[in-house]
Structures are given as C-alpha cells and as structure tokens.
Design a protein around this motif. Structure first.
Motif, PDB file in Angstrom:
ATOM      1  N   THR A 192       0.819  -1.207   0.000  1.00 39.91           N
ATOM      2  CA  THR A 192       0.000   0.000   0.000  1.00 39.91           C
ATOM      3  C   THR A 192       0.855   1.259   0.000  1.00 39.91           C
ATOM      4  OG1 THR A 192      -1.752  -1.176   1.183  1.00 39.91           O
ATOM      5  CG2 THR A 192      -1.855   1.219   1.211  1.00 39.91           C
ATOM      6  N   LEU A 193       2.016   1.217   0.633  1.00 42.01           N
ATOM      7  CA  LEU A 193       2.823   2.429   0.786  1.00 42.01           C
ATOM      8  C   LEU A 193       4.027   2.504  -0.140  1.00 42.01           C
ATOM      9  CD1 LEU A 193       2.827   3.001   4.659  1.00 42.01           C
ATOM     10  CD2 LEU A 193       1.108   3.597   2.959  1.00 42.01           C
ATOM     11  N   ALA A 194       4.665   1.389  -0.459  1.00 41.55           N
ATOM     12  CA  ALA A 194       5.881   1.428  -1.273  1.00 41.55           C
ATOM     13  C   ALA A 194       5.690   2.147  -2.616  1.00 41.55           C
ATOM     14  CB  ALA A 194       6.424   0.010  -1.487  1.00 41.55           C
ATOM     15  N   PRO A 195       4.534   1.960  -3.313  1.00 45.20           N
ATOM     16  CA  PRO A 195       4.392   2.619  -4.615  1.00 45.20           C
ATOM     17  C   PRO A 195       4.331   4.141  -4.559  1.00 45.20           C
ATOM     18  CG  PRO A 195       2.923   0.729  -4.460  1.00 45.20           C
ATOM     19  CD  PRO A 195       3.444   0.991  -3.084  1.00 45.20           C
ATOM     20  N   LEU A 196       4.226   4.722  -3.379  1.00 51.53           N
ATOM     21  CA  LEU A 196       4.291   6.183  -3.277  1.00 51.53           C
ATOM     22  C   LEU A 196       5.688   6.687  -3.605  1.00 51.53           C
ATOM     23  CD1 LEU A 196       2.292   6.753   0.048  1.00 51.53           C
ATOM     24  CD2 LEU A 196       1.449   7.046  -2.299  1.00 51.53           C
ATOM     25  N   TYR A 197       6.680   5.793  -3.632  1.00 50.21           N
ATOM     26  CA  TYR A 197       8.075   6.201  -3.782  1.00 50.21           C
ATOM     27  C   TYR A 197       8.750   5.610  -5.024  1.00 50.21           C
ATOM     28  CZ  TYR A 197       7.152   7.842   0.871  1.00 50.21           C
ATOM     29  OH  TYR A 197       6.586   8.500   1.940  1.00 50.21           O
ATOM     30  N   GLY A 198       7.949   5.254  -6.025  1.00 54.78           N
ATOM     31  CA  GLY A 198       8.521   4.741  -7.261  1.00 54.78           C
ATOM     32  C   GLY A 198       7.488   3.964  -8.052  1.00 54.78           C
ATOM     33  N   LYS A 199       7.937   3.325  -9.112  1.00 55.91           N
ATOM     34  CA  LYS A 199       7.032   2.607 -10.000  1.00 55.91           C
ATOM     35  C   LYS A 199       6.913   1.136  -9.621  1.00 55.91           C
ATOM     36  CE  LYS A 199       7.551   5.685 -13.951  1.00 55.91           C
ATOM     37  NZ  LYS A 199       7.928   5.800 -15.382  1.00 55.91           N
ATOM     38  N   VAL A 200       5.784   0.564  -9.990  1.00 56.25           N
ATOM     39  CA  VAL A 200       5.546  -0.866  -9.819  1.00 56.25           C
ATOM     40  C   VAL A 200       5.769  -1.545 -11.166  1.00 56.25           C
ATOM     41  CG1 VAL A 200       3.810  -2.613  -9.283  1.00 56.25           C
ATOM     42  CG2 VAL A 200       3.880  -0.492  -7.952  1.00 56.25           C
ATOM     43  N   LYS A 201       6.614  -2.565 -11.174  1.00 52.32           N
ATOM     44  CA  LYS A 201       6.849  -3.338 -12.391  1.00 52.32           C
ATOM     45  C   LYS A 201       6.327  -4.759 -12.175  1.00 52.32           C
ATOM     46  CE  LYS A 201      10.340  -2.331 -14.984  1.00 52.32           C
ATOM     47  NZ  LYS A 201      11.706  -2.168 -15.570  1.00 52.32           N
ATOM     48  N   SER A 202       5.873  -5.380 -13.242  1.00 47.51           N
ATOM     49  CA  SER A 202       5.219  -6.684 -13.127  1.00 47.51           C
ATOM     50  C   SER A 202       5.842  -7.705 -14.070  1.00 47.51           C
ATOM     51  CB  SER A 202       3.724  -6.555 -13.442  1.00 47.51           C
ATOM     52  OG  SER A 202       3.108  -5.601 -12.590  1.00 47.51           O
ATOM     53  N   ILE A 203       5.913  -8.934 -13.593  1.00 47.27           N
ATOM     54  CA  ILE A 203       6.387 -10.075 -14.378  1.00 47.27           C
ATOM     55  C   ILE A 203       5.240 -11.080 -14.430  1.00 47.27           C
ATOM     56  CG2 ILE A 203       8.068 -11.942 -14.527  1.00 47.27           C
ATOM     57  CD1 ILE A 203       9.989 -10.193 -12.874  1.00 47.27           C
ATOM     58  N   ASP A 204       4.822 -11.450 -15.639  1.00 48.57           N
ATOM     59  CA  ASP A 204       3.645 -12.306 -15.759  1.00 48.57           C
ATOM     60  C   ASP A 204       3.955 -13.793 -15.691  1.00 48.57           C
ATOM     61  OD1 ASP A 204       1.245 -10.826 -15.775  1.00 48.57           O
ATOM     62  OD2 ASP A 204       1.733 -10.020 -17.754  1.00 48.57           O
ATOM     63  N   THR A 205       5.215 -14.171 -15.627  1.00 44.83           N
ATOM     64  CA  THR A 205       5.553 -15.585 -15.468  1.00 44.83           C
ATOM     65  C   THR A 205       5.640 -15.929 -13.980  1.00 44.83           C
ATOM     66  OG1 THR A 205       7.878 -14.987 -15.702  1.00 44.83           O
ATOM     67  CG2 THR A 205       6.756 -15.796 -17.664  1.00 44.83           C
ATOM     68  N   CYS A 206       5.513 -17.207 -13.675  1.00 50.39           N
ATOM     69  CA  CYS A 206       5.565 -17.670 -12.286  1.00 50.39           C
ATOM     70  C   CYS A 206       7.018 -17.861 -11.867  1.00 50.39           C
ATOM     71  CB  CYS A 206       4.799 -18.982 -12.121  1.00 50.39           C
ATOM     72  SG  CYS A 206       3.015 -18.815 -12.342  1.00 50.39           S
ATOM     73  N   LEU A 207       7.409 -17.192 -10.784  1.00 51.64           N
ATOM     74  CA  LEU A 207       8.773 -17.276 -10.279  1.00 51.64           C
ATOM     75  C   LEU A 207       8.846 -17.979  -8.926  1.00 51.64           C
ATOM     76  CD1 LEU A 207      10.170 -13.736 -11.200  1.00 51.64           C
ATOM     77  CD2 LEU A 207      10.257 -15.860 -12.524  1.00 51.64           C
ATOM     78  N   GLY A 208       7.754 -18.558  -8.491  1.00 54.96           N
ATOM     79  CA  GLY A 208       7.741 -19.257  -7.219  1.00 54.96           C
ATOM     80  C   GLY A 208       6.419 -19.959  -7.016  1.00 54.96           C
ATOM     81  N   ALA A 209       6.245 -20.511  -5.820  1.00 56.27           N
ATOM     82  CA  ALA A 209       5.056 -21.302  -5.506  1.00 56.27           C
ATOM     83  C   ALA A 209       4.412 -20.812  -4.224  1.00 56.27           C
ATOM     84  CB  ALA A 209       5.417 -22.779  -5.373  1.00 56.27           C
ATOM     85  N   TYR A 210       3.096 -20.716  -4.254  1.00 53.96           N
ATOM     86  CA  TYR A 210       2.248 -20.253  -3.149  1.00 53.96           C
ATOM     87  C   TYR A 210       1.515 -21.483  -2.635  1.00 53.96           C
ATOM     88  CZ  TYR A 210      -1.588 -17.397  -1.070  1.00 53.96           C
ATOM     89  OH  TYR A 210      -2.514 -16.809  -0.240  1.00 53.96           O
ATOM     90  N   ARG A 211       1.916 -21.944  -1.476  1.00 57.53           N
ATOM     91  CA  ARG A 211       1.401 -23.217  -0.968  1.00 57.53           C
ATOM     92  C   ARG A 211       0.087 -23.014  -0.216  1.00 57.53           C
ATOM     93  NH1 ARG A 211       4.909 -27.767   0.432  1.00 57.53           N
ATOM     94  NH2 ARG A 211       6.633 -26.271   0.595  1.00 57.53           N
ATOM     95  N   MET A 212      -0.928 -23.754  -0.623  1.00 59.09           N
ATOM     96  CA  MET A 212      -2.220 -23.710   0.059  1.00 59.09           C
ATOM     97  C   MET A 212      -2.356 -24.955   0.923  1.00 59.09           C
ATOM     98  SD  MET A 212      -3.316 -20.874  -1.117  1.00 59.09           S
ATOM     99  CE  MET A 212      -5.059 -20.766  -0.729  1.00 59.09           C
ATOM    100  N   HIS A 213      -2.647 -24.751   2.192  1.00 52.88           N
ATOM    101  CA  HIS A 213      -2.807 -25.877   3.116  1.00 52.88           C
ATOM    102  C   HIS A 213      -3.758 -25.468   4.223  1.00 52.88           C
ATOM    103  CE1 HIS A 213      -0.010 -23.855   5.944  1.00 52.88           C
ATOM    104  NE2 HIS A 213       0.602 -23.480   4.846  1.00 52.88           N
ATOM    105  N   GLY A 214      -4.137 -26.401   5.047  1.00 49.07           N
ATOM    106  CA  GLY A 214      -5.186 -26.161   6.030  1.00 49.07           C
ATOM    107  C   GLY A 214      -4.888 -25.104   7.062  1.00 49.07           C
TER     108      GLY A 214
END
Length: 354
Positions: A192-214
């Motif tokens: 929420t706050l970091a983009p006040l001090y520069g630009k946001v850049k995006s990469i559309d490929t997956c560079l990691g894994a988000y694990r879903m568990h109980g």
C-alpha cells in the motif's frame, strides 16, 4: 550480468513461526538462486516446535534472527529488514518457495525508478503439485505509477508476500511496519505504501510457488464471517497508514476510498451478511454496499463481461433474501462450498471472460 550482480545485492527474508515442516524448503529455495549476490535471513518468531533446530542446521549459509517473544508478521518483517543489507528485498513466507531463476529475473528487469516488482506464483498443495496460478492469468497486474489508484480506492492489482520484491530505498521511507495493526498481513502495509516512492513493475511468469494448506491464514474457509471481518479491519488499517504517509508527501486520500474498491466491498458485504451482530461498521446496509460494489466493479481493469458479471453478483447479494444471499456469497468466496454444476460454470466463465 556480473556487473549488475555486483551493483545490486539482494536480501531474501524468510519469516517463520511454527512451520518446521516447511522452513527447509523455503531456505533451500533462497539459497539455490542462480543469482550470485544474495543473502538469506531467517526470522524465527519464537516458534515452539522444532524450527530452531532446523534453522540451526543450515549453519553459516544463512543469517538467523531468533526472536524471544512472538510479535507477528509485521514485527518479523521489521526484524529481518533491520538485519538486511540488500538493495532489493524479498519477504518470503515460510510455507512458500522461490524458483531458482526468481532473483535473476527480477534483477534483469530492475531499474532506478522501481519501488516494487511483482510476479505470479504457482498455487501448489502440500505435496507441491501445481493446481493453478495466483493471481489468475486473466487478471492483469497494475503497473507503472499506481499512486492515482491508491489515492482513489486504496488498492491496485498486486499479489501476496512471496510474489513481491521491494527497493530498499522505498522500504526505508515506510518501515518499520506498525506491529500491532499488522500482526498479520504485513505485506498489505508494504504494497500500500511502497508505490508512493517509485514505480511498480510486473512479471507475468511464475517465479515461485504459493502453498495452500489447512493452516494458511488465507484459507480458513469454514470461518467466512471471521475472515471477512479481519480483512475489512485490515483494509481500514491500510487506509489509515496510506492517509498518513500520503499526507507526509502532500497527497490526500479520501476517507471513503475503500468504498471504491470492489475487493473491500466484497468482504464488507460478506461480514455484514454472514454475521451482522459483529460487523465492524454499524451504518452499513446490504443494499448500499451492493450498489457501491456494482459501481466499483464497472471501473475495474478487466474485460467488460467480467465487470458486468461482478456487478450483477453484487446486486444479487444486496437484493436477495438473506439466506439466499449468504449462499451466493459463499459460492464466490469459498470454492469448496459450490455445487458441482457451479464449479463447472465458473471455470468456463473464467476463460470466456478473461
């Protein structure tokens, strides 16, 4: 590439609390980066399982920060950042992991104007089987100068902790994270706050894994009302932090910015509909929230069909009898609650309206 490596040291900060079963995988993924100039910091937030032994077994390859008292997500971020030196900083949730090329891909796209970089993650289960992508490919990231969106609705399309990298120069302007308000969801404060001090850049490929568990905070689906209240209150904390930070640099955030954000309105409507007695905003009504959600949906950066469908969903939750509205809410917010035919329809709609 070697000159870039010399110029841009990178810190990967892993925050752990009682996840001994996952911490080795996260640490190994950080140590196995193909990029050469990486330090790995592991913050243990006073775990009571055998995390300390697992962390100690890594020896001098990592920098351990063993806390004596549990402070929560934001406090762990603060501890790790204080111990770090990287010009680029990643905060990796301990139950997630990075792919070996993650840091190399980030650095290759980095420039002096970047405050934050975001990338997609594969959703995996406990056995690391890939089931999906987060955020979904059909949902475009918001990039560039996102300050206008923050000032208007206090949110833009970004991702979770493990899919983010920050410029140290931006973090130095906004840290430490307020530890009481962000015991959970410290990444919400940062994005929420970091983009006040520069630009946001995006990469559309997956560079990691988000694990879903109980045990994920984000998956306590059986407690829909509790989850919705927490997210509503978290958004209020983010809005307060944004208003304060923006004020410091001469910008103004409207106090009702959250009511232009479909994601916030969705959770606020869920909180009110599922458990009105404990809903945190006394003056809310289903109809007023539904109308605000429908209007906000039509301003989203997605296809017209997707915008129209979301607007119709908001209006149905606002106008249907409460019991039916609760079912419609649950079907959208908790995938496991959907009848089989709706699951099939939703998958079709996802790709048709992408």
């Amino acid at each position: 590439m070697h000159s870039i490596q010399d110029r841009l040291p990178v810190s990967i900060i892993i925050a752990n609390y009682n996840y001994a079963q996952f911490v080795s995988r996260a640490i190994d993924s950080a140590l196995e980066q193909s990029y050469g100039n990486v330090e790995v910091i592991v913050v243990d937030d006073a775990s009571t399982d055998h995390s300390a032994e697992v962390i100690a077994s890594c020896g001098p390859r990592i920098k351990p920060c063993m806390k004596k008292a549990n402070g929560g997500h934001g406090a762990a971020f603060n501890t790790g950042f204080e111990a770090s030196r990287g010009a680029i900083v990643l905060f990796l949730d301990v139950d997630d992991y990075l792919y070996p090329n993650a840091v190399s891909e980030i650095v290759a796209r980095w420039d002096d104007e970047t405050a934050q970089m975001q990338f997609r993650l594969h959703i995996v289960d406990q056995c690391e089987h890939v089931s999906d992508v987060f955020p979904p490919p059909e949902v475009p990231f918001d990039s560039g100068d996102v300050t206008p969106q923050l000032l208007r609705r206090a949110r833009y399309q970004t991702t979770v902790t493990s899919g983010l990298a920050f410029a140290r120069s931006a973090l130095e302007r906004i840290m430490p994270v307020p530890e009481q308000e962000f015991r959970q969801g410290g990444d919400g404060y940062l994005v929420t706050l970091a983009p006040l001090y520069g630009k946001v850049k995006s990469i559309d490929t997956c560079l990691g894994a988000y694990r879903m568990h109980g045990n994920n905070h984000s998956t306590f689906s059986e407690k829909l009302g509790q989850r919705a209240r927490w997210r509503v209150e978290h958004d209020f904390h983010r809005l307060q932090a944004l208003a304060h930070q923006a004020g410091d640099i001469g910008l103004e955030v409207p106090p009702d910015a959250n009511l232009r954000d479909p994601t916030h309105i969705e959770e606020r409507l869920a909180s009110l509909c599922v458990d009105s007695q404990r809903h945190p905003v006394a003056e809310d009504s289903r109809l007023s929230l539904a109308a605000a959600g429908a209007a906000a949906s039509m301003e989203m950066n997605v296809s017209l069909r997707r915008r129209a469908m979301l607007a119709a969903w908001f209006l149905s939750v606002g106008l249907l009898p409460r019991r039916m509205a609760q079912a419609v809410l649950s079907w959208k917010l908790v995938a496991s609650s959907r009848p089989a035919f709706l699951t099939r329809i939703s998958k079709t709609i996802r790709y048709v309206t992408g």
